[in-house]
Design a protein around this motif. Structure first.
Motif, short mmCIF file in Angstrom:
data_model
loop_
_atom_site.label_atom_id
_atom_site.label_comp_id
_atom_site.label_asym_id
_atom_site.label_seq_id
_atom_site.Cartn_x
_atom_site.Cartn_y
_atom_site.Cartn_z
N LEU A 11 0.86 -1.18 0.00
CA LEU A 11 0.00 0.00 0.00
C LEU A 11 0.90 1.23 0.00
N GLY A 44 -3.16 -1.68 -9.77
CA GLY A 44 -4.02 -2.11 -8.67
C GLY A 44 -3.48 -1.83 -7.29
N THR A 45 -2.31 -1.24 -7.17
CA THR A 45 -1.74 -0.94 -5.85
C THR A 45 -2.67 0.03 -5.12
N PRO A 46 -3.09 -0.32 -3.91
CA PRO A 46 -3.94 0.60 -3.14
C PRO A 46 -3.11 1.77 -2.63
N TYR A 47 -3.74 2.94 -2.61
CA TYR A 47 -3.05 4.12 -2.10
C TYR A 47 -4.05 5.11 -1.50
N TRP A 73 -3.11 2.74 -10.05
CA TRP A 73 -3.28 2.56 -8.61
C TRP A 73 -4.74 2.74 -8.23
N LYS A 74 -5.11 2.15 -7.10
CA LYS A 74 -6.49 2.17 -6.64
C LYS A 74 -6.61 3.06 -5.39
N ILE A 76 -8.09 4.20 -2.18
CA ILE A 76 -8.90 3.42 -1.24
C ILE A 76 -9.67 4.27 -0.24
N GLN A 77 -9.45 5.56 -0.26
CA GLN A 77 -10.25 6.43 0.58
C GLN A 77 -10.16 7.85 0.06
N LEU A 101 -4.67 2.64 7.85
CA LEU A 101 -4.25 1.88 6.67
C LEU A 101 -3.43 0.65 7.06
N LEU A 110 -7.45 -4.62 3.04
CA LEU A 110 -6.92 -3.73 1.99
C LEU A 110 -5.99 -4.49 1.08
#
Length: 110
Positions: A11, A44-47, A73-74, A76-77, A101, A110
């Motif tokens: 992440l 697709g890496t969450p950030y 990247w994804k 996430i908030q 996180l 996550l």
């Protein structure tokens, strides 16, 4: 941090000041150094990210979202924008974001 670190990350949490309506030079330099090597390797890496903005953070937010979208990247908030005059609570809020996180990663959500 270099592209190898980014490719190993589960992440990514980005933080920056807003300078003249844009991200800091340090964050821009980070993206310049990792972008092409990470382009096909971090999809697709969450950030998440936060911006310390004197006014509204709109330009900085738009630039970060655009660059990370290109990287695949994804988000996430919703980004946190610390606006206006400095407030000590900004530090606590940023630490809480990081801890939340980390907990999400540890719990596997996550």
């Amino acid at each position: 941090t270099d592209s190898k670190d980014v490719m190993k990350a589960d992440l990514i949490l980005l933080g920056t000041t807003e300078n003249l309506g844009y991200m800091s030079g340090a964050l821009k330099d980070f993206f310049d150094r990792i972008y092409y090597e990470c382009l096909d390797n971090t999809q697709g890496t969450p950030y998440a990210f936060y911006v310390r903005a004197g006014f509204d953070g709109t330009g900085t937010r738009r630039a970060i979202v655009s660059i990370t979208k290109g990287l695949g990247w994804k988000l996430i908030q919703e980004p946190i924008i610390f606006q206006g005059k400095w407030n000590k609570s900004y530090v606590n809020d940023a630490e809480t974001l990081g801890a939340t996180l980390a907990a999400g990663l540890e719990l596997g959500v996550l």
